[in-house]
Scaffold this motif. Structure first.
Motif, mmCIF file in Angstrom:
data_model
loop_
_atom_site.group_PDB
_atom_site.id
_atom_site.type_symbol
_atom_site.label_atom_id
_atom_site.label_comp_id
_atom_site.label_asym_id
_atom_site.label_seq_id
_atom_site.Cartn_x
_atom_site.Cartn_y
_atom_site.Cartn_z
ATOM 1 N N PRO A 83 39.345 42.809 37.426
ATOM 2 C CA PRO A 83 39.883 44.099 37.874
ATOM 3 C C PRO A 83 39.312 45.292 37.103
ATOM 4 O O PRO A 83 39.171 46.381 37.666
ATOM 5 C CB PRO A 83 41.393 43.954 37.625
ATOM 6 C CG PRO A 83 41.640 42.487 37.709
ATOM 7 C CD PRO A 83 40.435 41.867 37.078
ATOM 8 N N ALA A 84 38.996 45.091 35.829
ATOM 9 C CA ALA A 84 38.388 46.177 35.056
ATOM 10 C C ALA A 84 37.005 46.515 35.605
ATOM 11 O O ALA A 84 36.649 47.689 35.739
ATOM 12 C CB ALA A 84 38.296 45.778 33.585
ATOM 13 N N ALA A 85 36.226 45.487 35.931
ATOM 14 C CA ALA A 85 34.908 45.711 36.519
ATOM 15 C C ALA A 85 35.040 46.435 37.849
ATOM 16 O O ALA A 85 34.251 47.337 38.176
ATOM 17 C CB ALA A 85 34.186 44.371 36.705
ATOM 18 N N GLY A 86 36.058 46.061 38.638
ATOM 19 C CA GLY A 86 36.281 46.716 39.916
ATOM 20 C C GLY A 86 36.668 48.169 39.763
ATOM 21 O O GLY A 86 36.199 49.037 40.510
ATOM 22 N N THR B 299 31.132 30.646 37.361
ATOM 23 C CA THR B 299 31.456 30.890 38.757
ATOM 24 C C THR B 299 30.775 32.160 39.236
ATOM 25 O O THR B 299 30.485 33.061 38.440
ATOM 26 C CB THR B 299 32.984 31.010 38.944
ATOM 27 O OG1 THR B 299 33.281 31.122 40.335
ATOM 28 C CG2 THR B 299 33.528 32.232 38.222
ATOM 29 N N ASP B 300 30.532 32.224 40.540
ATOM 30 C CA ASP B 300 29.952 33.431 41.139
ATOM 31 C C ASP B 300 30.930 34.037 42.147
ATOM 32 O O ASP B 300 30.544 34.609 43.152
ATOM 33 C CB ASP B 300 28.613 33.102 41.821
ATOM 34 C CG ASP B 300 28.741 31.936 42.801
ATOM 35 O OD1 ASP B 300 29.860 31.646 43.238
ATOM 36 O OD2 ASP B 300 27.711 31.319 43.117
ATOM 37 N N HIS B 301 32.210 33.924 41.878
ATOM 38 C CA HIS B 301 33.259 34.382 42.789
ATOM 39 C C HIS B 301 33.122 35.874 43.100
ATOM 40 O O HIS B 301 32.754 36.672 42.243
ATOM 41 C CB HIS B 301 34.626 34.095 42.174
ATOM 42 C CG HIS B 301 35.748 34.205 43.147
ATOM 43 N ND1 HIS B 301 36.328 35.405 43.469
ATOM 44 C CD2 HIS B 301 36.390 33.260 43.895
ATOM 45 C CE1 HIS B 301 37.296 35.200 44.363
ATOM 46 N NE2 HIS B 301 37.345 33.908 44.627
ATOM 47 N N SER B 302 33.447 36.235 44.332
ATOM 48 C CA SER B 302 33.275 37.621 44.790
ATOM 49 C C SER B 302 34.102 38.618 43.992
ATOM 50 O O SER B 302 33.765 39.805 43.949
ATOM 51 C CB SER B 302 33.663 37.727 46.271
ATOM 52 O OG SER B 302 35.066 37.528 46.454
ATOM 53 N N TYR B 303 35.190 38.156 43.365
ATOM 54 C CA TYR B 303 36.055 39.084 42.637
ATOM 55 C C TYR B 303 35.365 39.683 41.412
ATOM 56 O O TYR B 303 35.827 40.676 40.860
ATOM 57 C CB TYR B 303 37.348 38.364 42.234
ATOM 58 C CG TYR B 303 38.534 39.294 42.061
ATOM 59 C CD1 TYR B 303 38.720 40.381 42.908
ATOM 60 C CD2 TYR B 303 39.472 39.080 41.062
ATOM 61 C CE1 TYR B 303 39.798 41.232 42.751
ATOM 62 C CE2 TYR B 303 40.558 39.925 40.900
ATOM 63 C CZ TYR B 303 40.714 40.999 41.756
ATOM 64 O OH TYR B 303 41.790 41.846 41.599
ATOM 65 N N ILE C 44 40.383 43.216 50.873
ATOM 66 C CA ILE C 44 41.764 43.702 50.746
ATOM 67 C C ILE C 44 42.265 43.517 49.317
ATOM 68 O O ILE C 44 42.874 44.429 48.727
ATOM 69 C CB ILE C 44 42.681 42.975 51.742
ATOM 70 C CG1 ILE C 44 42.322 43.368 53.179
ATOM 71 C CG2 ILE C 44 44.149 43.287 51.457
ATOM 72 C CD1 ILE C 44 43.013 42.544 54.239
ATOM 73 N N LEU C 45 42.003 42.359 48.725
ATOM 74 C CA LEU C 45 42.438 42.117 47.348
ATOM 75 C C LEU C 45 41.785 43.093 46.374
ATOM 76 O O LEU C 45 42.417 43.576 45.425
ATOM 77 C CB LEU C 45 42.121 40.683 46.936
ATOM 78 C CG LEU C 45 43.040 39.585 47.471
ATOM 79 C CD1 LEU C 45 42.575 38.226 46.974
ATOM 80 C CD2 LEU C 45 44.490 39.828 47.058
ATOM 81 N N LYS C 46 40.527 43.404 46.614
ATOM 82 C CA LYS C 46 39.808 44.297 45.701
ATOM 83 C C LYS C 46 40.344 45.723 45.735
ATOM 84 O O LYS C 46 40.121 46.489 44.791
ATOM 85 C CB LYS C 46 38.317 44.297 46.034
ATOM 86 C CG LYS C 46 37.579 43.046 45.574
ATOM 87 C CD LYS C 46 36.090 43.184 45.848
ATOM 88 C CE LYS C 46 35.313 42.006 45.276
ATOM 89 N NZ LYS C 46 33.854 42.162 45.443
ATOM 90 N N GLN C 47 41.044 46.102 46.804
ATOM 91 C CA GLN C 47 41.574 47.458 46.889
ATOM 92 C C GLN C 47 42.622 47.726 45.809
ATOM 93 O O GLN C 47 42.853 48.870 45.423
ATOM 94 C CB GLN C 47 42.169 47.709 48.271
ATOM 95 C CG GLN C 47 41.171 47.591 49.417
ATOM 96 C CD GLN C 47 39.860 48.297 49.122
ATOM 97 O OE1 GLN C 47 39.827 49.516 48.915
ATOM 98 N NE2 GLN C 47 38.780 47.535 49.089
ATOM 99 N N PHE C 48 43.251 46.653 45.291
ATOM 100 C CA PHE C 48 44.245 46.835 44.236
ATOM 101 C C PHE C 48 43.608 47.368 42.948
ATOM 102 O O PHE C 48 44.289 47.926 42.097
ATOM 103 C CB PHE C 48 44.974 45.522 43.958
ATOM 104 C CG PHE C 48 45.925 45.126 45.054
ATOM 105 C CD1 PHE C 48 47.173 45.729 45.156
ATOM 106 C CD2 PHE C 48 45.571 44.177 45.993
ATOM 107 C CE1 PHE C 48 48.052 45.391 46.176
ATOM 108 C CE2 PHE C 48 46.434 43.815 47.011
ATOM 109 C CZ PHE C 48 47.685 44.423 47.109
ATOM 110 N N ASN C 49 42.290 47.168 42.797
ATOM 111 C CA ASN C 49 41.609 47.663 41.595
ATOM 112 C C ASN C 49 41.621 49.186 41.517
ATOM 113 O O ASN C 49 41.389 49.754 40.454
ATOM 114 C CB ASN C 49 40.157 47.172 41.570
ATOM 115 C CG ASN C 49 40.045 45.671 41.482
ATOM 116 O OD1 ASN C 49 40.913 45.017 40.920
ATOM 117 N ND2 ASN C 49 38.986 45.107 42.040
#
Length: 389
Positions: free
Chosen positions: A117-120, A143-147, A87-92
């Motif tokens: 967000p640029a990568a997304g 970090t290897d965070h999903s974002y 859901i958070l990634k949809q903002f990209n």
């Protein structure tokens, strides 16, 4: 016609200095090593959301400062790919129209993102078939965070094997990951003589020197000024250098209190020559931001971690502690105790520097740029094979 065939679009963000500094390091490395190549460096949020960027940045940084535990909760909740992170990634996807306008104007041969967000957004552009260009993502923390993870990213440039292993576990193909270290500015890759640098900065060449850093607003705010007397408990007379950034109030307070201390205390404002201050120091006390610790590692400067924020800074702290190149202080009293132990134990500092020598990657920027420019060639080769088959 593009010079040397390379035109690199670098997308960064101002939600933390590390993203910008890594982007600038890449830009400068390309300019130095590949003078025929063209680079365009832009703030992704400023470009795609010009009216909301300033408000959004203020709210993000203020929220992080005021409610760090809430940020930490969201960060850990979305560490792995799940419905919440999706859901958070949809903002990209907001602002893709502006993104397409930029791509058509610049016509890059490769796009580098140092901001999640640029990568997304670039992954979305590719996934929708809107624009086909090789992409590389520079992860600016340990970090290897999903974002940071998106299906249409060609290369991930990471700071350590720890991050590489985490990305593989998250499903990223190993061939897409390169361990380069986090890109830093070229000044941090030089060799500096400590005594000579101290003389240049007006410091005492004999006293053990501790450098306090923590971003442009000052790391500890009023706490350091209110508890400066606590440093009188240090076992030896010490030289304390506090970089206050844009916090002039803190600088004035420390300067006033310094006259009553047995230590030599210097408070500076914002400085452009951080590499020289690091070269002059025996120890660094800092929040563990990705770029700051990478710069310290390049300078072989042992670190005392203080005031970690939840999220990526905790990941960075974990990496530093596991590598044996830092110690962590829980509070001001613990900080004084840790500094006292290190000042009384040259062998501990020596061991930390030895570990730094094994861990640091002094050519991170050069390696990152090499891989970025090769990503374009690899993509062309893969496309050619696909057409043949």
């Amino acid at each position: 016609m593009k010079k040397n065939g390379h035109k690199v679009l670098i997308l960064s963000g101002s939600y933390g200095d590390g993203h910008k500094q890594a982007a600038e390091a890449i830009r400068r490395e390309i300019a130095q090593r590949y003078p025929g190549a063209e680079t365009v460096l832009l703030d992704f949020m400023e470009w795609t959301h010009p009216f909301m960027n300033s408000i959004g940045r203020y709210m993000f940084l203020k929220g992080l400062q005021t409610f760090p535990s809430a940020y930490g909760y969201v960060y850990n909740k979305t560490r792995e790919a799940n419905l919440f992170s999706y859901i958070l990634k949809q903002f990209n996807r907001f602002g893709l129209g502006r993104m397409m306008k930029l791509l058509r104007e610049v016509e890059p041969t490769v796009v580098v993102s140092t901001f999640p967000p640029a990568a997304g957004a670039m992954s979305a552009v590719r996934a929708y078939g809107l624009y086909d260009v090789p992409t590389a993502t520079v992860i600016t923390d340990h970090t290897d965070h999903s974002y940071w993870v998106y299906p249409e990213t060609d290369k991930y440039l990471v700071g350590s094997d720890t991050v590489r292993d985490g990305l593989i576990q998250a499903g990223v193909p190993a061939g897409r990951i390169e361990v380069t270290g986090i890109p830093i500015r070229p000044e941090f890759q030089g060799t500096y003589e400590s005594a000579q640098t101290r003389r240049l900065l007006g410091l005492d060449t004999e006293l053990p020197t501790i450098l306090f850093m923590g971003g442009g607003c000052g790391m500890m705010g009023g706490e350091l000024a209110s508890k400066l007397e606590a440093f009188e408990a240090l076992p030896v007379r010490t030289q304390l250098v506090v970089v206050c950034g844009n916090n002039e109030k803190l600088r004035a307070q420390i300067t006033e209190l310094a006259s009553h201390s047995r230590h030599r205390i210097l408070a500076t404002g914002y400085v452009n020559n951080v590499h020289e201050w690091m070269a002059a120091a025996d120890l660094l006390v800092t929040k563990p931001g990705g770029l700051t610790i990478s710069e310290a590692m390049a300078m072989k400067l042992p670190i005392v971690i203080y005031k970690s924020l939840p999220g990526q800074e905790e990941d960075n702290a974990r990496f530093l502690l596991q590598a044996g190149i830092a110690v962590k202080a829980k509070n001001m009293n613990d900080l004084i105790g840790q500094l006292g132990i290190l000042l009384r134990s040259p062998s501990l500092l020596y061991t930390m520097r030895e570990n730094l020598g094994r861990t640091r990657r002094s050519n991170a920027s050069a390696e990152a740029v090499r891989i970025v420019l090769e990503t374009r060639s690899e993509r062309r080769y893969a496309a050619a094979l696909q057409e043949i088959w």
